[in-house]
Design a protein around this motif. Structure first.
Motif, PDB file in Angstrom:
ATOM      1  N   LYS A 123       2.348   3.032  -9.076  1.00  0.00           N
ATOM      2  CA  LYS A 123       2.736   2.130 -10.164  1.00  0.00           C
ATOM      3  C   LYS A 123       1.837   0.906 -10.145  1.00  0.00           C
ATOM      4  O   LYS A 123       1.435   0.423  -9.086  1.00  0.00           O
ATOM      5  N   TYR A 124       1.560   0.385 -11.347  1.00  0.00           N
ATOM      6  CA  TYR A 124       0.649  -0.742 -11.474  1.00  0.00           C
ATOM      7  C   TYR A 124       1.166  -1.985 -10.756  1.00  0.00           C
ATOM      8  O   TYR A 124       0.392  -2.775 -10.219  1.00  0.00           O
ATOM      9  N   LYS A 125       2.482  -2.180 -10.765  1.00  0.00           N
ATOM     10  CA  LYS A 125       3.024  -3.398 -10.159  1.00  0.00           C
ATOM     11  C   LYS A 125       2.719  -3.456  -8.666  1.00  0.00           C
ATOM     12  O   LYS A 125       2.483  -4.552  -8.119  1.00  0.00           O
ATOM     13  N   TYR A 126       2.685  -2.298  -8.005  1.00  0.00           N
ATOM     14  CA  TYR A 126       2.349  -2.289  -6.584  1.00  0.00           C
ATOM     15  C   TYR A 126       0.852  -2.488  -6.365  1.00  0.00           C
ATOM     16  O   TYR A 126       0.446  -3.048  -5.337  1.00  0.00           O
ATOM     17  N   ALA A 135      -5.776 -10.741  -1.518  1.00  0.00           N
ATOM     18  CA  ALA A 135      -6.442 -12.000  -1.853  1.00  0.00           C
ATOM     19  C   ALA A 135      -5.954 -13.135  -0.955  1.00  0.00           C
ATOM     20  O   ALA A 135      -6.755 -13.939  -0.464  1.00  0.00           O
ATOM     21  N   LEU A 136      -4.646 -13.194  -0.724  1.00  0.00           N
ATOM     22  CA  LEU A 136      -4.096 -14.223   0.156  1.00  0.00           C
ATOM     23  C   LEU A 136      -4.641 -14.084   1.570  1.00  0.00           C
ATOM     24  O   LEU A 136      -4.949 -15.081   2.235  1.00  0.00           O
ATOM     25  N   LEU A 179       0.563  -6.172  -6.572  1.00  0.00           N
ATOM     26  CA  LEU A 179       1.058  -6.758  -5.326  1.00  0.00           C
ATOM     27  C   LEU A 179       0.030  -6.606  -4.205  1.00  0.00           C
ATOM     28  O   LEU A 179      -0.246  -7.564  -3.463  1.00  0.00           O
ATOM     29  N   LEU A 180      -0.541  -5.419  -4.085  1.00  0.00           N
ATOM     30  CA  LEU A 180      -1.538  -5.176  -3.050  1.00  0.00           C
ATOM     31  C   LEU A 180      -2.746  -6.095  -3.237  1.00  0.00           C
ATOM     32  O   LEU A 180      -3.243  -6.692  -2.276  1.00  0.00           O
ATOM     33  N   SER A 236       0.831  -1.214   0.000  1.00  0.00           N
ATOM     34  CA  SER A 236       0.000   0.000   0.000  1.00  0.00           C
ATOM     35  C   SER A 236       0.858   1.253   0.000  1.00  0.00           C
ATOM     36  O   SER A 236       0.614   2.195  -0.766  1.00  0.00           O
ATOM     37  N   LEU A 237       1.879   1.277   0.860  1.00  0.00           N
ATOM     38  CA  LEU A 237       2.773   2.431   0.920  1.00  0.00           C
ATOM     39  C   LEU A 237       3.508   2.628  -0.405  1.00  0.00           C
ATOM     40  O   LEU A 237       3.638   3.759  -0.891  1.00  0.00           O
TER      41      LEU A 237
END
Length: 212
Positions: free
Chosen positions: A169-172, A181-182, A175-176, A161-162
């Protein structure tokens, strides 16, 4: 190989200390009790039994007059780590111990990652990662697997989130979404609801901050 150990020495030290500190579970000397044995182990065994017999665990006919086990997020029906353990065979007490230990490892590494991102100091991150993974609440909740799962993925969610809010950026964002989901597929629903509201207000804050 040497470069790998040199690059990841702090993470490996964290991993070793966590395993040694929780030796009763990590070396299979004792088993976790209470809710894990009464509820989460039977749920997960039922799921593994169905899957190993070629059926998806839609309906548990052995509890009360039948329950839709797939709809209970705490059962592990949708949790990837539970499925990975089921690949090794039907879920048993050893699988439960491994899943519990995985929570402490994920929690410690997650807080290490978060702390290093904030402080840019791996020694400080190591101490904070150990403090989080072996905190009283984590160790005292070892009999509540969904609580451990929620706490294990929390540092990863805060970290991504930070990163996303600071760099956009889309990659974060991916990741979030992955860590959320996990967490959602394994943690207690109450934990997820509170976390969702918290992230919603944080999101609103950053929307206001970047309104221009």
């Amino acid at each position: 190989m040497f470069n790998f150990f040199k690059k990841n020495k702090f993470k490996l030290v964290l991993l070793g200390i966590v395993l040694v500190s929780l030796w009763q579970i990590s070396f299979f000397v004792y088993i976790s009790k209470w809710d894990n044995i009464d509820a989460y182990l039977p749920y997960r065994y039922f799921i593994s039994d169905y899957l190993w017999n070629g059926h998806f665990p839609f309906w548990n006919s052995f509890q009360q007059l039948g329950t839709p086990v797939y709809s209970d997020l705490q059962s592990g029906t949708w949790y990837p780590i539970t499925w990975l353990l089921i690949l090794l065979g039907k879920y048993n007490i050893t699988s439960l111990s491994l899943e519990i230990i995985s929570c402490y490892i994920i929690a410690g590494l997650g807080f290490f990652k978060l702390s290093n991102y904030i402080h840019q100091n791996k020694k400080v991150a190591l101490l904070l990662g150990l403090s989080y993974a072996l905190s009283g609440f984590m160790v005292g909740s070892s009999q509540l697997l969904p609580f451990l799962i929620g706490l294990a993925w929390l540092p990863w969610i805060i970290y991504s989130s930070l990163c996303f809010f600071n760099e956009i950026k889309y990659k974060y964002a991916v990741l979030l979404a992955t860590f959320m989901a996990l967490c959602t597929t394994g943690a207690s629903p109450n934990f997820i609801i509170v976390l969702f509201y918290f992230l919603f207000f944080v999101f609103c804050f950053y929307i206001y901050k970047y309104r221009k």
